[in-house]
Design a protein around this motif. Structure first.
Motif, PDB file in Angstrom:
ATOM      1  N   SER A 218      21.311 -90.603  51.199  1.00  0.00           N
ATOM      2  CA  SER A 218      20.898 -91.959  50.396  1.00  0.00           C
ATOM      3  C   SER A 218      20.375 -91.461  49.252  1.00  0.00           C
ATOM      4  O   SER A 218      20.338 -92.517  48.121  1.00  0.00           O
ATOM      5  CB  SER A 218      19.803 -92.341  51.451  1.00  0.00           C
ATOM      6  N   GLN A 219      19.852 -90.448  48.811  1.00  0.00           N
ATOM      7  CA  GLN A 219      19.332 -89.956  47.608  1.00  0.00           C
ATOM      8  C   GLN A 219      20.294 -89.848  46.303  1.00  0.00           C
ATOM      9  O   GLN A 219      20.167 -90.218  45.322  1.00  0.00           O
ATOM     10  CB  GLN A 219      18.303 -88.547  47.433  1.00  0.00           C
ATOM     11  N   GLN A 220      21.549 -89.337  46.882  1.00  0.00           N
ATOM     12  CA  GLN A 220      22.499 -88.957  46.049  1.00  0.00           C
ATOM     13  C   GLN A 220      23.141 -90.288  45.311  1.00  0.00           C
ATOM     14  O   GLN A 220      23.649 -90.541  44.238  1.00  0.00           O
ATOM     15  CB  GLN A 220      23.367 -88.239  46.555  1.00  0.00           C
ATOM     16  N   TYR A 221      23.493 -91.144  46.318  1.00  0.00           N
ATOM     17  CA  TYR A 221      24.295 -92.575  45.977  1.00  0.00           C
ATOM     18  C   TYR A 221      23.630 -93.623  45.662  1.00  0.00           C
ATOM     19  O   TYR A 221      24.226 -94.817  45.540  1.00  0.00           O
ATOM     20  CB  TYR A 221      25.290 -92.684  47.105  1.00  0.00           C
TER      21      TYR A 221
ATOM     22  N   PHE B 282      33.645 -83.149  37.995  1.00  0.00           N
ATOM     23  CA  PHE B 282      34.167 -83.930  39.227  1.00  0.00           C
ATOM     24  C   PHE B 282      35.381 -82.883  39.673  1.00  0.00           C
ATOM     25  O   PHE B 282      35.524 -82.709  40.680  1.00  0.00           O
ATOM     26  CB  PHE B 282      34.590 -85.237  38.799  1.00  0.00           C
ATOM     27  N   LYS B 283      36.251 -82.792  38.557  1.00  0.00           N
ATOM     28  CA  LYS B 283      37.551 -82.022  39.061  1.00  0.00           C
ATOM     29  C   LYS B 283      37.369 -80.569  39.558  1.00  0.00           C
ATOM     30  O   LYS B 283      37.581 -80.073  40.356  1.00  0.00           O
ATOM     31  CB  LYS B 283      38.275 -81.874  37.633  1.00  0.00           C
ATOM     32  N   TRP B 284      36.121 -79.834  38.993  1.00  0.00           N
ATOM     33  CA  TRP B 284      36.009 -78.783  39.295  1.00  0.00           C
ATOM     34  C   TRP B 284      35.368 -78.836  40.719  1.00  0.00           C
ATOM     35  O   TRP B 284      35.657 -77.916  41.651  1.00  0.00           O
ATOM     36  CB  TRP B 284      34.738 -77.987  38.417  1.00  0.00           C
ATOM     37  N   HIS B 285      34.540 -79.747  41.062  1.00  0.00           N
ATOM     38  CA  HIS B 285      33.770 -79.689  42.339  1.00  0.00           C
ATOM     39  C   HIS B 285      35.040 -80.104  43.388  1.00  0.00           C
ATOM     40  O   HIS B 285      34.818 -79.862  44.794  1.00  0.00           O
ATOM     41  CB  HIS B 285      32.719 -80.779  42.336  1.00  0.00           C
ATOM     42  N   VAL B 286      35.870 -80.982  42.886  1.00  0.00           N
ATOM     43  CA  VAL B 286      36.908 -81.020  44.045  1.00  0.00           C
ATOM     44  C   VAL B 286      37.587 -79.890  44.297  1.00  0.00           C
ATOM     45  O   VAL B 286      37.713 -79.690  45.523  1.00  0.00           O
ATOM     46  CB  VAL B 286      37.959 -82.211  43.426  1.00  0.00           C
ATOM     47  N   ALA B 287      38.144 -79.278  43.301  1.00  0.00           N
ATOM     48  CA  ALA B 287      38.808 -77.997  43.613  1.00  0.00           C
ATOM     49  C   ALA B 287      37.979 -76.942  44.407  1.00  0.00           C
ATOM     50  O   ALA B 287      38.630 -76.342  45.322  1.00  0.00           O
ATOM     51  CB  ALA B 287      39.121 -77.062  42.420  1.00  0.00           C
ATOM     52  N   MET B 288      36.641 -76.918  44.115  1.00  0.00           N
ATOM     53  CA  MET B 288      35.683 -76.121  44.872  1.00  0.00           C
ATOM     54  C   MET B 288      35.621 -76.348  46.549  1.00  0.00           C
ATOM     55  O   MET B 288      35.541 -75.761  47.363  1.00  0.00           O
ATOM     56  CB  MET B 288      34.414 -75.972  44.494  1.00  0.00           C
ATOM     57  N   LEU B 289      35.623 -77.932  46.748  1.00  0.00           N
ATOM     58  CA  LEU B 289      35.635 -78.373  48.067  1.00  0.00           C
ATOM     59  C   LEU B 289      36.942 -77.987  48.656  1.00  0.00           C
ATOM     60  O   LEU B 289      36.739 -77.501  50.071  1.00  0.00           O
ATOM     61  CB  LEU B 289      35.426 -79.669  47.923  1.00  0.00           C
TER      62      LEU B 289
ATOM     63  N   THR C 265      29.485-102.668  32.397  1.00  0.00           N
ATOM     64  CA  THR C 265      30.650-102.066  32.834  1.00  0.00           C
ATOM     65  C   THR C 265      30.787-100.682  32.414  1.00  0.00           C
ATOM     66  O   THR C 265      31.097 -99.547  33.071  1.00  0.00           O
ATOM     67  CB  THR C 265      31.913-102.818  32.029  1.00  0.00           C
ATOM     68  N   GLU C 266      30.021-100.135  31.103  1.00  0.00           N
ATOM     69  CA  GLU C 266      30.378 -98.896  30.585  1.00  0.00           C
ATOM     70  C   GLU C 266      29.442 -97.879  31.534  1.00  0.00           C
ATOM     71  O   GLU C 266      29.754 -96.697  31.693  1.00  0.00           O
ATOM     72  CB  GLU C 266      29.623 -98.782  29.195  1.00  0.00           C
ATOM     73  N   TYR C 267      28.338 -98.495  32.094  1.00  0.00           N
ATOM     74  CA  TYR C 267      27.538 -97.510  32.698  1.00  0.00           C
ATOM     75  C   TYR C 267      28.174 -97.152  34.043  1.00  0.00           C
ATOM     76  O   TYR C 267      27.877 -96.178  34.632  1.00  0.00           O
ATOM     77  CB  TYR C 267      26.005 -98.033  33.031  1.00  0.00           C
ATOM     78  N   LEU C 268      28.654 -98.249  34.658  1.00  0.00           N
ATOM     79  CA  LEU C 268      29.473 -97.899  35.963  1.00  0.00           C
ATOM     80  C   LEU C 268      30.569 -96.938  36.006  1.00  0.00           C
ATOM     81  O   LEU C 268      30.824 -96.259  36.747  1.00  0.00           O
ATOM     82  CB  LEU C 268      29.857 -99.283  36.537  1.00  0.00           C
ATOM     83  N   ARG C 269      31.369 -97.204  34.470  1.00  0.00           N
ATOM     84  CA  ARG C 269      32.311 -96.154  34.556  1.00  0.00           C
ATOM     85  C   ARG C 269      31.868 -94.889  34.498  1.00  0.00           C
ATOM     86  O   ARG C 269      32.493 -93.782  34.993  1.00  0.00           O
ATOM     87  CB  ARG C 269      33.009 -96.444  33.060  1.00  0.00           C
ATOM     88  N   PHE C 270      30.815 -94.362  33.758  1.00  0.00           N
ATOM     89  CA  PHE C 270      30.052 -93.302  33.555  1.00  0.00           C
ATOM     90  C   PHE C 270      29.448 -92.807  35.106  1.00  0.00           C
ATOM     91  O   PHE C 270      29.755 -91.674  35.612  1.00  0.00           O
ATOM     92  CB  PHE C 270      28.929 -93.198  32.677  1.00  0.00           C
ATOM     93  N   GLY C 271      28.994 -93.851  35.946  1.00  0.00           N
ATOM     94  CA  GLY C 271      28.702 -93.552  37.234  1.00  0.00           C
ATOM     95  C   GLY C 271      29.664 -93.470  38.302  1.00  0.00           C
ATOM     96  O   GLY C 271      29.320 -92.559  39.032  1.00  0.00           O
ATOM     97  N   MET C 272      30.709 -93.842  38.108  1.00  0.00           N
ATOM     98  CA  MET C 272      31.973 -93.393  38.921  1.00  0.00           C
ATOM     99  C   MET C 272      32.277 -92.061  38.862  1.00  0.00           C
ATOM    100  O   MET C 272      32.616 -91.491  40.011  1.00  0.00           O
ATOM    101  CB  MET C 272      33.220 -94.477  38.575  1.00  0.00           C
ATOM    102  N   TYR C 273      32.342 -91.560  37.828  1.00  0.00           N
ATOM    103  CA  TYR C 273      32.438 -90.016  37.636  1.00  0.00           C
ATOM    104  C   TYR C 273      31.488 -89.327  38.210  1.00  0.00           C
ATOM    105  O   TYR C 273      31.447 -88.155  39.063  1.00  0.00           O
ATOM    106  CB  TYR C 273      32.572 -89.593  36.264  1.00  0.00           C
ATOM    107  N   GLN C 274      30.148 -89.932  37.937  1.00  0.00           N
ATOM    108  CA  GLN C 274      28.917 -88.966  38.474  1.00  0.00           C
ATOM    109  C   GLN C 274      28.960 -89.469  40.101  1.00  0.00           C
ATOM    110  O   GLN C 274      28.842 -88.225  40.817  1.00  0.00           O
ATOM    111  CB  GLN C 274      27.764 -89.871  38.013  1.00  0.00           C
ATOM    112  N   LEU C 275      29.476 -90.485  40.541  1.00  0.00           N
ATOM    113  CA  LEU C 275      29.401 -90.664  42.194  1.00  0.00           C
ATOM    114  C   LEU C 275      30.590 -89.948  42.684  1.00  0.00           C
ATOM    115  O   LEU C 275      30.309 -89.283  43.679  1.00  0.00           O
ATOM    116  CB  LEU C 275      29.771 -92.373  42.156  1.00  0.00           C
TER     117      LEU C 275
END
Length: 483
Positions: free
Chosen positions: A54-57, A357-364, A207-217
């Motif tokens: 809940s805190q993350q998202y 994001f790409k790095w954490h995907v690989a680590m998962l 829109t621009e913030y959500l684009r940044f946020g999608m990578y963050q999410l």
């Protein structure tokens, strides 16, 4: 006030808040471990997975975008606020509907009703999330620290009181919700007084913030899975009691890092953001953060590993002796997490969230087979041992992919930022373990006191020696001259 003074001021207030909340939460853990059995703490660990979710998202990842971007209109902030509220309500409904499924994943039917309560957190957090972020952006850490300390004090007291009166897992859940409510409402009251949101939602502004946020999410999703994969695997494969033993060790060896590190990283994120375009200054500041974090965290972690055989049974009771080996193994995990942790603030500050994001995907992808194999072959000790291997891979790729990608070759700076603290802490831990082996005829409390005094003296002595010899930061200065 200059940026340097703002950073010092922010670190001071954040450090005070961290110290208070860490002591309060350690006291809570100590008391709850005496009042509740291991399987209840295991249920607590399962619930914390959802609470941390809940805190993350809750903010759709746009909070960090607000800090990163230097200047927003009232219309933009208002639109972001209403988007966060809508997203929080949707997540609240999803948790209500998904609670039985989550309980089935953990094979714990007693988890369903507490999860219904946990869902309320999704509605609470968005109320004040944006205003906390704005305070952080303005580097007004005093207001944040006071609010956090008050909330933790009240919530911890209520949680202990309820546990003492037989409320079991609900004592933890309700205490957590009280903390969230006090924080969120307090920040919302401040925010509505200073910049009340306009009742207007314009997606063109966000829109621009959500684009940044999608990578963050996306990065948070993967990072969340990485951070909680051990609990998910243990809860699913080994049950609540095993998870309870693991959770105690995790709270002793890893959670302090999660409390100490944000003191600097939460301050340095907005500070890093103001250094965009100044690569040399950004690099020097980043390695300075690692140096400070290692000198604070390393002696705590290795000292804890040396003292665990005596401290855990004495402080928490003999029923928790099964956590001793886990504490020692997770302390090594903690060392590597300290070194790798600040990279997130750096990537956000320079707008490279896609790399994270790409790095954490690989680590998962790497973590799932490693931790699952450890649990299957050797139980909870296997999970902790596998975690060491995974964290080492994490650290190596942290440098080879992320740091080299941002700063170019900087291995000497990287190693030099934590090597002196590691050497001093290792010598300290060895002296503590050696002293304990020589006085086995003493009472446990006496051995612990000897270890504590000896550890402080040895670490202080070697740290001062490194400072005088110029080893601290020497590699960084050397690279700076050759640049």
């Amino acid at each position: 006030m200059s940026l340097k003074r703002q950073v010092v001021h922010g670190v001071s207030w954040s450090a005070g808040s961290m110290a208070f909340t860490t002591i309060a939460q350690f006291a809570q853990l100590l008391i709850l471990a005496r009042l509740l059995p291991p399987n209840t703490l295991g249920l607590m660990a399962m619930l914390l997975v959802v609470l941390n979710f809940s805190q993350q998202y809750a903010d759709l990842g746009v909070s960090n975008a607000i800090i990163h971007k230097q200047g927003q209109s009232r219309e933009t902030l208002s639109s972001l606020y209403w988007v966060n509220l809508i997203a929080g309500f949707i997540l609240f409904l999803l948790i209500l509907l998904g609670a039985p499924i989550i309980a089935a994943v953990f094979q714990e039917p007693h988890l369903t009703k507490p999860l219904y309560w946990t869902a309320i957190n999704f509605i609470i957090l968005p109320l004040g999330q944006q205003y906390r972020v704005l305070l952080q952006k303005e580097m007004r850490f005093k207001a944040i620290a006071i609010t956090d300390c008050a909330a933790v004090a009240i919530g911890t007291f209520v949680s202990i009181l309820l546990a003492a009166n037989g409320y079991d897992i609900y004592a933890i859940v309700w205490g957590y919700l009280i903390i969230s409510t006090i924080k969120s409402v307090s920040f919302a009251i401040w925010g509505f007084k200073t910049a009340k949101p306009i009742f207007r939602l314009q997606f063109g502004h966000v829109t621009e913030y959500l684009r940044f946020g999608m990578y963050q999410l996306g990065e948070r999703t993967v990072f969340f899975a990485n951070s909680n994969l051990d609990s998910l695997i243990i809860g699913r494969m080994l049950g609540a009691e095993a998870l309870g033993f693991y959770m105690l060790a995790y709270n002793l060896a890893i959670v302090p890092i999660l409390k100490i590190n944000p003191v600097l990283t939460s301050v340095m994120f907005p500070a890093f953001s103001k250094m965009q375009g100044e690569d040399r200054k950004l690099k020097e500041s980043y390695f300075k953060v690692i140096r400070y974090l290692s000198f604070v965290n390393f002696p705590i972690l290795l000292g804890m590993a040396a003292a665990a055989p005596y401290a855990v049974p004495l402080v928490f009771g003999a029923q928790w002796s099964g956590s001793v080996t886990l504490v020692q193994l997770l302390a090594l995990v903690g060392l590597m997490r300290v070194i790798g942790n600040p990279i997130g603030a750096l990537l956000m500050a320079v707008g490279k969230v896609d790399m994270g994001f790409k790095w954490h995907v690989a680590m998962l992808v790497t973590a799932i087979p490693i931790l699952s194999a450890g649990a299957y072959l050797f139980g909870i000790v296997g999970v902790a041992s596998a975690y060491i291997l995974y964290q080492f891979i994490y650290l190596v790729t942290n440098y080879s992919y992320l740091l080299r990608g941002l700063f170019g070759p900087c291995l000497l700076s990287f190693i030099g930022s934590f090597a002196p603290a590691l050497a001093a802490s290792a010598i300290m831990a060895a002296s503590m373990a050696g002293a304990a082996s020589l006085v086995t005829n003493q009472k446990t409390a006496g051995i612990l006191m000897l270890q504590l005094v000896l550890g402080i003296v040895v670490y202080a002595g070697f740290s001062l020696s490194f400072v005088r010899k110029g080893l601290i930061g020497a590699n960084l200065r050397s690279e700076r001259k050759s640049a």
